[in-house]
Design a protein around this motif. Sequence first.
Motif, PDB file in Angstrom:
ATOM      1  N   THR A 170       0.872  -1.176   0.000  1.00  0.00           N
ATOM      2  CA  THR A 170       0.000   0.000   0.000  1.00  0.00           C
ATOM      3  C   THR A 170       0.907   1.223   0.000  1.00  0.00           C
ATOM      4  O   THR A 170       2.052   1.161   0.462  1.00  0.00           O
ATOM      5  N   SER A 171       0.403   2.319  -0.501  1.00  0.00           N
ATOM      6  CA  SER A 171       1.216   3.536  -0.593  1.00  0.00           C
ATOM      7  C   SER A 171       1.502   4.148   0.773  1.00  0.00           C
ATOM      8  O   SER A 171       2.515   4.809   0.959  1.00  0.00           O
ATOM      9  N   TRP A 172       0.627   3.897   1.735  1.00  0.00           N
ATOM     10  CA  TRP A 172       0.767   4.513   3.063  1.00  0.00           C
ATOM     11  C   TRP A 172       1.624   3.692   4.024  1.00  0.00           C
ATOM     12  O   TRP A 172       1.943   4.138   5.116  1.00  0.00           O
ATOM     13  N   ASN A 200      -1.256  -3.822  -5.544  1.00  0.00           N
ATOM     14  CA  ASN A 200      -1.802  -2.927  -4.537  1.00  0.00           C
ATOM     15  C   ASN A 200      -3.175  -3.426  -4.110  1.00  0.00           C
ATOM     16  O   ASN A 200      -4.009  -3.750  -4.948  1.00  0.00           O
ATOM     17  N   ARG A 232      -7.739  -0.775   0.343  1.00  0.00           N
ATOM     18  CA  ARG A 232      -7.130  -0.179   1.535  1.00  0.00           C
ATOM     19  C   ARG A 232      -6.264   1.029   1.179  1.00  0.00           C
ATOM     20  O   ARG A 232      -5.423   1.451   1.968  1.00  0.00           O
ATOM     21  N   ASP A 233      -6.423   1.562  -0.031  1.00  0.00           N
ATOM     22  CA  ASP A 233      -5.545   2.633  -0.495  1.00  0.00           C
ATOM     23  C   ASP A 233      -6.339   3.611  -1.344  1.00  0.00           C
ATOM     24  O   ASP A 233      -7.542   3.460  -1.547  1.00  0.00           O
ATOM     25  N   GLU A 284      -2.798   8.198  -4.561  1.00  0.00           N
ATOM     26  CA  GLU A 284      -1.619   7.974  -3.709  1.00  0.00           C
ATOM     27  C   GLU A 284      -0.747   6.852  -4.268  1.00  0.00           C
ATOM     28  O   GLU A 284       0.483   6.902  -4.161  1.00  0.00           O
ATOM     29  N   VAL A 285      -1.374   5.849  -4.870  1.00  0.00           N
ATOM     30  CA  VAL A 285      -0.609   4.764  -5.499  1.00  0.00           C
ATOM     31  C   VAL A 285       0.188   5.319  -6.677  1.00  0.00           C
ATOM     32  O   VAL A 285       1.361   4.980  -6.861  1.00  0.00           O
ATOM     33  N   TYR A 335       3.153   7.058  -5.343  1.00  0.00           N
ATOM     34  CA  TYR A 335       4.108   6.051  -4.856  1.00  0.00           C
ATOM     35  C   TYR A 335       4.938   5.504  -6.027  1.00  0.00           C
ATOM     36  O   TYR A 335       6.160   5.388  -5.935  1.00  0.00           O
TER      37      TYR A 335
END
Length: 168
Positions: A64-66, A94, A98-99, A103-104, A107
Amino acid sequence: MSKLKKVFPIIIIMITIVALLGVVKYYTKNVAVTTLDAFELKDMVEKTNAVRFDDKPSVLLFFTSWCPYCNQDAPEVVKLHQEFKDKINLYGINVIARDDKEEVEKYITKHNIEYPVLLDEGSELYNKLGAQGFPSMFFVNRDGTVVNEIIGSADPVVIAEQFLSLLN
């Protein structure tokens, strides 16, 4: 008392060895035999991509990106992709539920990712493999058998060793 002084260092060494073996086992555990058939996932531009295992061994990297550990491992994974791209397929997957797609994309740009990034929209593949966190790396041979996994961040040497083990 002097006998205890002689035995004590041996006990400490044995405890240290057992602890180190536990750490190695935690990061690179053999998984129960799971065999994957070819599957399809969409990429970032909604194009459907087929993932097959018969041409080269593969690494499935769930992220995930976070996730701070995903961000920590990303530069090493990008280097490994450059080194092994002719011998091993690497797929970033991914868990988009959950993302956030934007944002992905950030990333991917931030880490200069050139390997395919696919979206596990309903987390079906993630759940099928029994992944328990991020990042999760599954090492799949040409028969589609998951031969190893790394859950969580790992030392770059450990990750590289698993890439190499796929070639043997």
